[in-house]
Write an enzyme that holds these catalytic residues in place. Structure first.
Site, PDB file in Angstrom:
ATOM      1  N   ASP A 140      64.212  21.947  39.329  1.00  0.00           N
ATOM      2  CA  ASP A 140      64.975  20.994  38.511  1.00  0.00           C
ATOM      3  C   ASP A 140      64.134  19.756  38.212  1.00  0.00           C
ATOM      4  O   ASP A 140      63.169  19.462  38.919  1.00  0.00           O
ATOM      5  CB  ASP A 140      66.241  20.543  39.266  1.00  0.00           C
TER       6      ASP A 140
HETATM    7  N1  URA Z   1      67.614  24.823  43.999  1.00  0.00           N
HETATM    8  C1  URA Z   1      68.054  23.764  43.272  1.00  0.00           C
HETATM    9  O1  URA Z   1      69.222  23.433  43.296  1.00  0.00           O
HETATM   10  N2  URA Z   1      67.167  23.097  42.535  1.00  0.00           N
HETATM   11  C2  URA Z   1      65.839  23.392  42.486  1.00  0.00           C
HETATM   12  O2  URA Z   1      65.072  22.712  41.800  1.00  0.00           O
HETATM   13  C3  URA Z   1      65.412  24.478  43.250  1.00  0.00           C
HETATM   14  C4  URA Z   1      66.307  25.187  43.988  1.00  0.00           C
END
Ligand code: URA
Length: 238
Positions: free
Chosen positions: A108
């Site tokens: 993310d």
């Molecule tokens: N899980 C999440 O919620 N975000 C990420 O960036 C990676 C795994």
């Protein structure tokens, strides 16, 4: 004529410097030099392996074997090759073969940590496909420490809001003051870690991926930095 002989515009397009029309503009701007000779014509013939070919001073080569990089992704950039609104992880890569690479899986925008970049599609598929059960370990900073029973629910696999079930996960407490715990999962659903903790009423405030398979996040790699993987590291990941 050598079998490696080709037009300069084709060579530069193959090396992902830009489209043929981009290349024409570079030539017009007098930025393309072959063996110290200024190129003025897009049909100029070059030897792809022997000639010293430069654009704006930077040596350009054709890579035929796949490339593998590890980055310590910084928060604030999206994991994509291109994005109209945000800076991407590719903007942090300052290498001539950047256009040939793509990120393996996704972190993310506000997640930091270990991100692989490659030009090898099979390699990327093996690491991201849930069938292959490759472990991904995250350091997680939560708003509050969950109860033991709540952690057990996550470890056993629980139902997310959309009705899908997560596979079993491993959880250990973190020794780092910025993080509450570490979780290891073998799949990569959208916002998976945040949604798993959301399912027990907790909020993920900080998230960093610290391991994929046998590859640990390099402590010497500052956020936003990257390096090429060694052959042994690529083999271990495969
Ligand atoms: N899980 C999440 O919620 N975000 C990420 O960036 C990676 C795994």
């Amino acid at each position: 004529m050598s079998e490696n002989s080709m037009r300069i515009d084709k060579f530069l397009a193959n090396a992902n410097v830009g489209s043929r029309s981009d290349v024409k503009k570079l030539i017009k701007k007098k930025l393309v030099i072959v063996n110290e000779t200024l190129v003025s014509d897009a049909s100029y013939k070059v030897d792809a392996l022997k000639d010293d070919i430069r654009v704006n001073g930077e040596v350009i080569t054709l890579r035929t074997s796949p490339s593998y990089y590890v980055m310590n992704k910084r928060s604030g950039v999206v994991t994509a090759k291109k994005d109209h609104l945000h800076k991407t992880v590719m903007d942090d890569l300052h290498i001539d073969i950047r256009e040939q690479l793509f990120p393996v899986g996704r972190l993310d925008k506000d997640t930091e940590g270990l991100l692989l970049l490659t030009s090898d599609g099979d390699f990327a598929h093996r690491l991201t496909s849930p069938k292959h059960d490759v472990e991904k370990e995250y350091a997680v900073g939560l708003d509050a420490l969950p109860l033991e029973g709540e952690l057990l629910r996550i470890e056993e696999g629980l139902e997310l809001k959309d009705g899908s079930r997560t596979k079993p996960a491993k959880i250990t407490l973190s020794e780092h003051p910025d993080y509450t715990l570490h979780i290891t999962i073998t799949e990569g659903k959208y916002h998976q870690v945040k949604r798993m903790f959301g399912a027990i009423g907790r909020k993920v405030e900080r998230l960093k991926r610290v391991r994929i398979g046998a590859l640990q996040l390099d402590e010497h790699l500052a956020t936003g930095e990257y390096r090429e993987l060694t052959t042994e590291e690529v083999e271990q990941l495969q």
